[in-house]
Design an enzyme around this catalytic site. Structure first.
Site, mmCIF file in Angstrom:
data_model
loop_
_atom_site.group_PDB
_atom_site.id
_atom_site.type_symbol
_atom_site.label_atom_id
_atom_site.label_comp_id
_atom_site.label_asym_id
_atom_site.label_seq_id
_atom_site.Cartn_x
_atom_site.Cartn_y
_atom_site.Cartn_z
ATOM 1 N N ARG A 196 -4.707 7.126 -0.050
ATOM 2 C CA ARG A 196 -4.046 5.836 0.162
ATOM 3 C C ARG A 196 -4.509 4.859 -0.912
ATOM 4 O O ARG A 196 -5.623 4.944 -1.430
ATOM 5 C CB ARG A 196 -4.333 5.283 1.563
ATOM 6 C CG ARG A 196 -5.633 4.590 1.848
ATOM 7 C CD ARG A 196 -5.693 3.069 1.624
ATOM 8 N NE ARG A 196 -4.613 2.259 2.091
ATOM 9 C CZ ARG A 196 -4.581 1.651 3.277
ATOM 10 N NH1 ARG A 196 -5.586 1.776 4.100
ATOM 11 N NH2 ARG A 196 -3.559 0.901 3.597
ATOM 12 N N CYS B 297 0.835 -1.187 0.000
ATOM 13 C CA CYS B 297 0.000 0.000 0.000
ATOM 14 C C CYS B 297 0.875 1.244 0.000
ATOM 15 O O CYS B 297 2.054 1.192 0.321
ATOM 16 C CB CYS B 297 -0.873 0.059 1.259
ATOM 17 S SG CYS B 297 -1.738 -1.471 1.636
ATOM 18 N N ASN C 49 0.658 -2.310 5.558
ATOM 19 C CA ASN C 49 1.403 -3.530 5.878
ATOM 20 C C ASN C 49 2.851 -3.219 6.239
ATOM 21 O O ASN C 49 3.496 -2.366 5.633
ATOM 22 C CB ASN C 49 1.374 -4.482 4.677
ATOM 23 C CG ASN C 49 0.296 -5.538 4.847
ATOM 24 O OD1 ASN C 49 -0.163 -5.808 5.964
ATOM 25 N ND2 ASN C 49 -0.103 -6.136 3.753
#
Lengths: 324, 324, 324, 324
Positions: free
Chosen positions: D16, D2, D79
């Site tokens: 995002r 991400c 993550n």
């Protein structure tokens, strides 16, 4: 493969590395003025400019890898595998075999200007020296103190490129190589500025960051860019020893270390030898992979009016000076 | 800046380059067993392991840049400007000034294992040798035939890193340097495969394309990656001359050519000298920017039971062998 | 500048971005079969294949940027500044002005094979549409479901290159662009292996590391490599919506964000519009920098037997769906 | 993996992407002020700031991926696999499970300054929501209109980094990521100068060459550099639609196209959704891989004094506007 680069201080120099996985047996070879060249397709040079260079000598014939003549013209042949293409003899041409090209040009041309004229009638042919010696696929860097050119004979004919950088490696063809330098134009020996963002506090954490992006591998296009950067920015004093010293440093930037370029299982290309020719004076300096000390052979110390090749073995043993 | 790298064949070697824009005046210096070390903060070594290395000798004290002792332990100090941080003397510690660290460790430790123990009570302090000699900001590569470590003293304390690659340069801190190698894991001395697309006819036009992406500039992080690639893939015979020869080729891959790293207007960092220590035997080999020939000083030829420093000047004149 | 790429699922698609610092005013324009083309140098097409594409319409003439015809042939013109060279009318040639080339070829050719035949007598000339409209310097990607070619008219004549990758950007000439892909052959959508050294514990710390080395900037050669990698590895379902969706993702990989490419003080090149043509069906999909939603114009919904251009404005306002 | 990035015009935005190979089923979820949070280890928030964001809702509990509260504070979890490390409950700490962290902070903090205070007693624990939901390994970007921080909980404790670039991806830890930007400081939206050699005629053959060297692959460190460059140089108008539009363009520069990042045989990571939160106003905008149109949910249109979650499905069908 190989790299060649010119360098100019008070005198004019040409350096080259010869990279390969084995040696054919080379000798520093001086061809005096009256050694007769009988070219395969009829041309004869009974007298010519004297020359010095590295050659494999077969049947008393100097198969030159590179050389310089007494007039200040130098020339190096480098691998150009897959792109080089040579033809068949033609009636109204100077038909010169690939392996004869260095003597043909260094024997007759005092300058690159002379070369430009002579090649107008040149036809590089694929005739072999002997069945045991298939022709290499080569292209050439030819230079004097005034200019450098790259000569490439391909399927679509003979190309003569101005070579403003005075550097040559191998594939791809020279126009592609030279064009690629545009991608590296921002590189500098100076520290970089922060252009990324004036809102971020970026800075140099090491010296030498201005050339970040310079390729470091051993492929021909990466060696071309790296040698070009080092050569164009190289600085040294004007004396003979300072100049020679610096040429070996320039060539060192594209040296091939054993183990880093595997060409077949367990076989590695290395820089078999590195040469620096003082083209102005006819002195041939070299080191080998196995010997870091510079060794020199001076053409002017020989009788250049002779008829016989003068040959010196390539000294390969590491000469370590024991200080205590 | 500088680069250091270990190399193992039959014997164990450590190479290093010293890159800077001027020299302080270095000598190959042997410290015999009974030369007394009186450390600034009280510690004394009346007898210790003998050692050899490059040092600036001031007031009869060897300010070592790197060295090896008679037990097979070697150590090199490299610039670590902006990250190194040293403290003040503390009561229950071995307070050792930065410039004393090499003698302190090489004098007492026969192995990296010994070093790991001794540094538990070590406090590296910023005490200067004299007002004329401010301390350099350094970190250290310490290695024997079994293992290598990097030692970095920073604001947050002393870091001892395992160094599996046996290579060190300068900034950034070693953990960042080592991590960066992951980005280069695909690089290879072998030719690359076509992973891009099996529908495109892509291929190698040059040897050595497996390492495309290897950085070629002179910044410390690029030198680290390049030296790591060359060292990890380097191959040579086991003999002394083959090993020493190869170490100089490895170090040559990160040599700094004059003109390529401008540190201030008209001033350029160059590789002032390159060293290769046979750590197993105590022989110090070196070349300088101005002299390509390898010169050697052998510790075992001196009386190691002496009390006086044995010093040899760094030979800097290009020794060219004249072959004709 | 611009990027174009083909894509094949059940149907055949061509995508393109148009990157520039301002817009001339474009419209999605359908030219039906009986709109008469009177070419400047005499040729006339009274009836021809119908076509759809993006055009600036001036004096009722469609100056197409790219288009597709009802037979499944598509063509896009992209900037080729500094390399494109057009000539003067010649007697025994089809003299077609640069701006007429898309109608000339899409009007008459049902396939790339047809184009290859028709261009044998083609002479692209520099005649302008009007003094207000100097000709752009262009080259073209021409493709059908079977093959793609790049057409470049330079000083040394007209070049027709097979284009196996189906991608085109701008400078340098296409042979240089295609050759460069060899340097990226090791890149992969899969994770890399550790080829660097089996003695080092290197690994992937992130997904997507197999394509490390893929260039991310907006220059034409970097966009070419990136678009080639994304296009050759792109995967989608076969349906119309899945295919169109994926073409916009492919083109998104080379989109130009405002602020990242300054062309003169305070002026920035951006991706003004992105198009995806279903060449098989004659549907023109597009987004603009200012509107992320895909808009579609379907040629088959119009009367293709007409004589008048059918024009739709490029919708530019961001259509945000308000969900609550 | 991400990417997240902040953006400031008249209002403050956080964008995002969520990249993964499958979706857990997300909904745009508004948590009003009186929805009670009963944290696993005892803490309770009966009333708190209202928040909006993307969440997987399980057993009526919003497992937020990112969100913004009514005070102008936003937070995204990304993550951080292999580096994140969470502990066990401790007596004198606020023990908050990983999955509870976004509600815990957005519920109580009006600013990053508040967050800095609240985390002093924070202990992020590895307690799972339920056996079916093992905790993700995450780190967080937390930002308001004044500043941004990165929060990473590792084996050596909780790290709070100032984040001057307002961008975050995944591995490695943030200090390494931020440091890497120094290597790219020379990159620019402007054309490069010729620093390579003033004796060579090098030039720009394409627009956008000032950022040559910007990485284009999908690894986390390359996405970090690319998003940082695009975000720091991005320009747009101040209006809501211009700002939102530009955030989607910024995030588009790090989008993951299907086929380019294979995570296991035949499985590919893609950008499942892209979000842009107007943090100042509490509006959540998003696109999905399958739908290019921007969809919006406005927190202020709901009753923020409620006790029940307000949930909107993520619209995933490509909304193509048919223009004819």
């Amino acid at each position: 493969m190989c790299t060649a680069a010119t360098y100019q201080t008070k005198d004019f120099y040409m350096g080259r590395t010869l990279d390969y996985e084995f040696s054919y047996g080379e000798e520093i070879t001086i061809t005096p003025r009256y050694y007769p060249f009988h070219f395969k397709h009829g041309a004869v040079l009974e007298d010519h400019y004297a020359m010095i260079g590295m050659a494999h000598v077969a049947e008393n014939y100097p198969l030159y890898y590179e050389g310089a003549n007494e007039k200040g013209l130098a020339m190096a042949g480098l691998n150009f595998v897959g792109n080089a293409a040579y033809g068949h003899p033609m009636d109204d041409k100077d038909n010169i075999a690939v392996y004869e090209l260095i003597p043909w040009l260094l024997g007759q041309c005092a300058s690159v200007a002379d070369v430009r004229k002579l090649v107008k009638t040149l036809n590089i042919v694929d005739t072999v020296f002997s069945p045991q010696f298939p022709n290499a696929q080569l292209h050439w860097l030819i230079a004097d103190a005034n200019e450098a050119i790259t000569m490439e004979c391909m399927k679509d004919g003979l190309h003569i490129y101005d070579n403003p950088v005075g550097v040559m490696t191998n594939n791809p063809p020279f126009d592609k190589q030279l064009f690629r330098l545009n991608d590296y134009m921002a590189l500098s020996p100076k520290q970089p500025s922060n252009n990324f963002s004036d809102k971020l506090d970026l800075g140099s954490y090491s010296r030498g960051m201005g050339a970040l992006g310079l390729p470091g591998d051993l492929s021909s296009s990466s060696r071309f860019v790296r040698a070009a950067f080092v050569k164009m920015n190289a600085l040294s004093g004007n004396s003979e020893v300072e100049s020679v010293n610096q040429v070996f440093h320039i060539m060192g930037s594209v040296e091939q270390q054993r183990g880093c370029c595997e060409v077949s299982e367990g076989h590695y290309e290395i820089t078999i030898y590195t040469a620096c020719m003082n083209v102005s004076k006819g002195i041939y300096y070299y080191t080998t992979y196995t010997n870091h000390q510079i060794t020199a052979v001076d053409m002017q110390k020989e009788n250049l009016n002779g008829e016989m090749l003068v040959r010196y073995p390539m000294l390969q043993e590491e000469k370590i000076l024991i200080q205590n």
